[in-house]
Design a protein around this motif. Structure first.
Motif, PDB file in Angstrom:
ATOM      1  N   MET A 414     -20.756  30.998 -45.056  1.00 44.30           N
ATOM      2  CA  MET A 414     -22.210  31.247 -44.872  1.00 44.30           C
ATOM      3  C   MET A 414     -22.469  32.686 -45.351  1.00 44.30           C
ATOM      4  O   MET A 414     -23.622  33.069 -45.810  1.00 44.30           O
ATOM      5  CB  MET A 414     -22.588  31.101 -43.678  1.00 44.30           C
ATOM      6  N   TYR A 418     -25.953  33.177 -47.658  1.00 44.79           N
ATOM      7  CA  TYR A 418     -26.721  34.059 -47.294  1.00 44.79           C
ATOM      8  C   TYR A 418     -27.100  35.083 -48.664  1.00 44.79           C
ATOM      9  O   TYR A 418     -28.339  35.415 -49.004  1.00 44.79           O
ATOM     10  CB  TYR A 418     -26.594  34.834 -46.068  1.00 44.79           C
ATOM     11  N   HIS A 427     -30.303  29.664 -44.254  1.00 41.21           N
ATOM     12  CA  HIS A 427     -29.281  28.759 -44.190  1.00 41.21           C
ATOM     13  C   HIS A 427     -29.684  27.300 -44.890  1.00 41.21           C
ATOM     14  O   HIS A 427     -29.015  26.014 -44.687  1.00 41.21           O
ATOM     15  CB  HIS A 427     -28.955  28.516 -42.769  1.00 41.21           C
ATOM     16  N   ARG A 431     -25.587  24.948 -46.668  1.00 40.70           N
ATOM     17  CA  ARG A 431     -25.153  24.910 -45.316  1.00 40.70           C
ATOM     18  C   ARG A 431     -23.568  24.476 -45.319  1.00 40.70           C
ATOM     19  O   ARG A 431     -23.273  23.556 -44.999  1.00 40.70           O
ATOM     20  CB  ARG A 431     -25.783  24.169 -44.433  1.00 40.70           C
TER      21      ARG A 431
END
Length: 584
Positions: A414, A418, A427, A431
């Motif tokens: 993540m 991001y 998100h 994902r």
């Protein structure tokens, strides 16, 4: 005979009070399809670099896709503009009844382009393929009150936060149940003195056999079964179990009391469950003092775990407060968490503590109305408040957008998702956490491959516009649907997704975005205090390796700018002049 694809755009100039319908270039329809892709291409042409997002030169698009109203799942529209929160490209999505009504009301048009600024607050009424500009009788009302003023139509509107140009104000539809939430499209509406878009139209009809076939696939998919059983409210349990639930203002990755906030709590409090159709579940409805609230995963994660509030009723009240004010609850919850951390660190004097729902609600109202100096600062985002008071490291942001509640210290993939998201920390662009959680940590190459693939795939889905949860049923990315209407994607659907992602990157590069902005804040160098991932950090060297591995298949140079070869390969040479000017 198959229904025809809308091939025009309705343009409303609020400064001039004019309405015009223009054809969409056929080549653009083939290269970008609709929705995100087509909206991004129009926005690139409409704006010059450095335009003030809240100035009269910014544009706001309400975009549909070539198959809007036909696809199973929850219908959606895209709000596309330059974000007042990030200064970057912004696409934000909302569902409910409004997208189908808008599709019927627009007729041969695939979207609505709003430019200029009205002299006085106005409402835009879309009906019969045309638009009428009328005085806004509901200016000053919240999102629920505004929707109720038009009982014979579907409404997308702003609340007090949008009127006050809060940088993360939303555009609400379905009387506040649905929001084009992140990035501040509602603030752009407010800056244009546009209170609401009112759509009077019936959803288009057709493709019954194809629709039912895909709906059946969706019902039987793992995602379809999961959504019917619990929807996104169960994500708090998932994040908590793997140690990636940001808790107490990003101090922890685990919360002991998730049973009080998760699916069981929602089911116990709900007054009913609605279904949009046989394939797509609607939300639970939870009564609050301010009216029914439809809780999503972000409600419990950001306003519950993030603020260490374990009373589900109190969390639902905070969610409904954000809904009625018209304010993104992820950014709003982060603003409250930042304030608590800032007070504890001595950065400012605002007695507020984790677990204080009443204090959080009071601050949310201050922010939405810019009622105090602190509320005014936080209305421009956490980074803006930190610039005024200090404490930039207290709550993490990427490109000035506050991170959602999946903590990358608990799921390293993540971190890359991001950092490389085109609209700031998000998100929804990718994902990978959902697979990494079961596979264990990935290396740089595998992480980069997963993020690139999801970003491109979702760019196609959001250009159709399809519900991203419906992707399991669209195993061909909608090719069968496009063939049925004779729309041939230029270079194939994979190329369309990559092309769209590069257009938004070029938009952001033109605004000054580079590798330095594809970064994570120092907050994530502090170790998690509790949970399965206690002690974890995002290692800077590991992250740099992931970013290098991401740029390579993207065809971007080491500084994060698409190369001339990538521009040529994706048929984006008409944008090359801007790119070369920047590099020269």
């Amino acid at each position: 005979m198959a229904p025809s694809v809308p091939d025009r755009l309705l343009t409303v100039d609020l400064s001039a009070g004019s309405v015009e319908s223009t054809p969409i270039p056929d080549e653009w329809r083939r290269r970008y399809l609709g929705g995100k892709g087509l909206g991004a291409r129009y926005l690139y042409d409409e704006l010059d670099a450095g335009v003030d997002p809240l100035g009269d030169e910014n544009a706001l698009l309400f975009m549909l896709g070539p198959l809007s109203g036909y696809l199973p799942g929850e219908s959606r529209y895209a709000a596309i503009t330059k974000s007042p929160l990030t200064g970057c490209f912004l696409d934000s999505y909302a569902g409910g009844e409004f997208p189908d009504s808008l599709a019927g009301a627009l007729g041969p048009q695939m979207g609505l382009l709003v430019t200029g600024v009205a002299d006085e607050p106005v409402t835009l009424v879309i009906e019969g393929g045309d638009a009428t500009i009328a005085p806004a009788e509901t200016w000053g009302a919240d999102t629920v009150e505004t929707a109720r003023a038009f009982p014979d139509a579907s409404v997308a509107c702003i609340g007090p936060a949008g009127e006050q140009q809060v940088a993360y104000a939303t555009i609400a539809s379905n009387a506040g149940d649905h929001h084009a939430g992140r990035g501040g499209a509602g603030a752009v509406m407010g800056s244009k003195r546009l209170k609401a878009v009112v759509a009077r139209g019936e959803p288009p009809e057709g493709f019954d056999g194809l629709r039912e076939a895909y709906a059946a696939k969706y019902r039987e998919s793992s995602t379809g079964r999961w959504l019917r059983a619990s929807g996104t409210v169960e994500t708090i349990d998932f994040a908590n179990e793997i140690g990636a639930l940001s808790t107490r203002g990003w101090r922890d990755g685990h919360l002991e009391q998730t049973d009080e906030l998760g699916i069981t709590a929602v089911e116990d409090s709900a007054v009913g469950r609605e279904y949009a159709d046989t394939a797509a579940p609607g939300g639970f409805r939870v009564p609050t003092d301010e009216g029914d609230h439809v809780p999503r995963g972000a409600t419990a994660m950001t306003l519950g775990a993030g603020l260490d509030i374990h009373d589900f009723d109190a969390v639902a009240e905070l969610g409904q407060t954000c809904d009625r004010l018209g304010m993104d609850l992820i950014s709003a919850g982060s603003a409250v968490a930042w304030t608590i951390n800032a007070d504890a660190a001595g950065v400012l004097d605002r007695p507020l503590s984790f677990g204080d729902a009443d204090g959080a609600r009071a601050l949310l109202r201050e922010i939405a109305n810019r009622a105090t100096d602190l509320g005014d600062a936080l209305a421009d985002g956490v980074d803006a408040a930190a610039s005024r008071y200090g404490g930039r490291e207290l709550v993490p942001t990427v490109k000035s957008m506050e991170l959602p509640a999946y903590d990358p210290r608990g799921a390293q993939s993540m971190a890359l998702a991001y950092a490389t998201s085109d609209r700031g920390a998000c998100h929804r662009r990718a994902r990978p956490i959902e697979r990494e959680a079961f596979d264990g940590e990935w290396g740089a190459d595998r992480t980069a491959e997963a993020v690139v693939r999801e970003q491109d795939r979702r760019s196609v889905l959001w250009s159709l516009i399809a519900d991203d949860f419906f992707a399991d049923a669209l195993d061909d990315l909608g090719r069968a649907w496009l063939e049925s209407v004779g729309l041939e994607p230029a270079g194939g659907l994979a190329a369309v997704g990559e092309r769209i992602w590069n257009v938004t990157r070029l938009f952001n590069v033109r605004e000054g975005i580079s590798r330095a902005d594809d970064a994570l804040p120092a907050t994530l160098q502090e170790p998690l205090e509790t949970g399965p991932r206690a002690g974890a950090v995002v290692d800077r060297d590991d992250f740099d390796s992931m970013l290098d591995a991401y740029y390579s298949p993207r065809g971007w140079a080491a500084d994060g700018v698409p190369t001339a070869q990538t521009i040529d390969r994706l048929d984006l040479t008409e944008l090359a002049a801007d790119l070369h000017a920047l590099r020269d």
